[in-house]
Design a protein around this motif. Sequence first.
Motif, PDB file in Angstrom:
ATOM      1  N   PRO A  96       0.879  -0.799  -0.091  1.00 52.68           N
ATOM      2  CA  PRO A  96      -0.131   0.090   0.302  1.00 52.68           C
ATOM      3  C   PRO A  96       1.135   1.222  -0.069  1.00 52.68           C
ATOM      4  N   ASN A  97       0.414   1.861  -0.599  1.00 50.54           N
ATOM      5  CA  ASN A  97       0.896   3.612  -0.918  1.00 50.54           C
ATOM      6  C   ASN A  97      -0.094   4.460  -0.881  1.00 50.54           C
ATOM      7  N   GLU A  98       0.698   5.684   0.147  1.00 51.78           N
ATOM      8  CA  GLU A  98      -0.654   6.676  -0.015  1.00 51.78           C
ATOM      9  C   GLU A  98      -1.209   7.581  -1.699  1.00 51.78           C
ATOM     10  N   PHE A  99      -0.286   7.102  -2.274  1.00 45.93           N
ATOM     11  CA  PHE A  99      -0.603   8.157  -3.653  1.00 45.93           C
ATOM     12  C   PHE A  99      -0.949   7.338  -4.350  1.00 45.93           C
ATOM     13  N   VAL A 100      -0.325   5.784  -4.115  1.00 47.95           N
ATOM     14  CA  VAL A 100      -0.487   5.098  -5.400  1.00 47.95           C
ATOM     15  C   VAL A 100      -1.124   4.087  -4.955  1.00 47.95           C
ATOM     16  N   PRO A 101      -2.585   3.388  -5.970  1.00 47.59           N
ATOM     17  CA  PRO A 101      -3.106   2.001  -5.174  1.00 47.59           C
ATOM     18  C   PRO A 101      -2.995   0.952  -5.266  1.00 47.59           C
ATOM     19  N   LEU A 102      -3.482  -0.032  -4.716  1.00 52.43           N
ATOM     20  CA  LEU A 102      -2.572  -1.543  -3.910  1.00 52.43           C
ATOM     21  C   LEU A 102      -2.895  -2.549  -5.894  1.00 52.43           C
ATOM     22  N   GLN A 103      -1.518  -2.645  -6.405  1.00 59.36           N
ATOM     23  CA  GLN A 103      -2.507  -3.739  -7.676  1.00 59.36           C
ATOM     24  C   GLN A 103      -1.670  -2.141  -9.313  1.00 59.36           C
TER      25      GLN A 103
END
Length: 387
Positions: A96-103
């Motif tokens: 998980p990343n604050e700015f990039v959705p998972l997958q």
Amino acid sequence: MRLLKQSFEKDRSGSVTLVPQDKEDLWQCYNLIQKNDEIKLSTHRNIKKASGGGLTGGKEKGKQERKVLTLRVSVEDIEYLPSEDVMRIRGKTTEPNEFVPLQSYHTAEIELQKSFTLYKEDWDEVSFEIISKACSIEEKAEVGAIVLEDGVAHLCLVTDNMTVLRNKIEKSIPRKRRGEGGGGSHDKALTKFYEMVSTTVFRNFDLEKLKAIIIASPGFAASSLLDTLNTMATRENNKIFFQNKSKFIVAHSSTGYLQGLEEVLKDPSIQKSLSNTKFAREASAFEEFQKVLNEDDGRAWYGASEAEKALNMGAVRCLMLTDSLFRSDDISIRKHYIKLTEDAKGQGVEVLVFSSLHESGEQLNQLTGIAVLLKYPIVDLDELEEE
């Protein structure tokens, strides 16, 4: 390549953090990284600015801002050209990343002098060997060099992109006095100096691993050192020296210091000699294979099935494979060839892995990428049924 950190579990899963330092390291990374591995690295990503001034990775309207992020990506595709200073990795994010959705799909670049962490579910022997060679100058260097003049010598290991000084030998050499004969203090000191350098060469250079050894000097110092090496090897019955004597290249330099080696390495004739010498064993083996194959007497075969049958019969003298076989996206195929090479080495078979970037490797790739030279003829090996 610099190894910053490593962590492995009992089930052979784990990670390493590496810093590629030159193009040769990128080539090793290309051989090391496989589909379904995961990579964590610093990368750039275009992030959309929401109308309220915040950042969002979603589809809201707004201007884009290029931001540096640390992402972990599952590898799906690798792009690499030897002429470039980067290697591109494409895959889906796995953390998980604050700015990039998972997958989310992302393309990142592995760059020179920038660290990345590689995660594998199964670290096999080939992967460990790649890291060992890439991170050790002794393993990585294919050329040894001695650059010298009277009283000073420098022993170096040379890769395609750097020169590392391993030893420096100095000895005071008195000036030759007028009328001094062949046994004077000058000549005695010089003889002692050549013997000191020769002893250091025998102790510190792995003549069997190195593909070439340059001896460079102004005047006749290089030739005198080679004569001393020969004399000491004869006295000590040093068979390894005589088995590898053809690897020594005598060259002229304007100085016995490291600038002299740089000068020699730029000489086109030396570059040609090094190229021929570095790939000499592979080229020689492939030339022998082609010759025996043309004679059609059952001592040379190519193809995975034929090679495996011959290995199972204990009939193989030399196994030749290209590095492309170890980069298959199919993990089972990669493991198959790893086991094949391990079994061959266990039988005492000479195993040669050809670079796909070299001419002999390209030719072997055209013949399925695997070939064998046999100890004795086996006729119709391609038609023999497995018992």
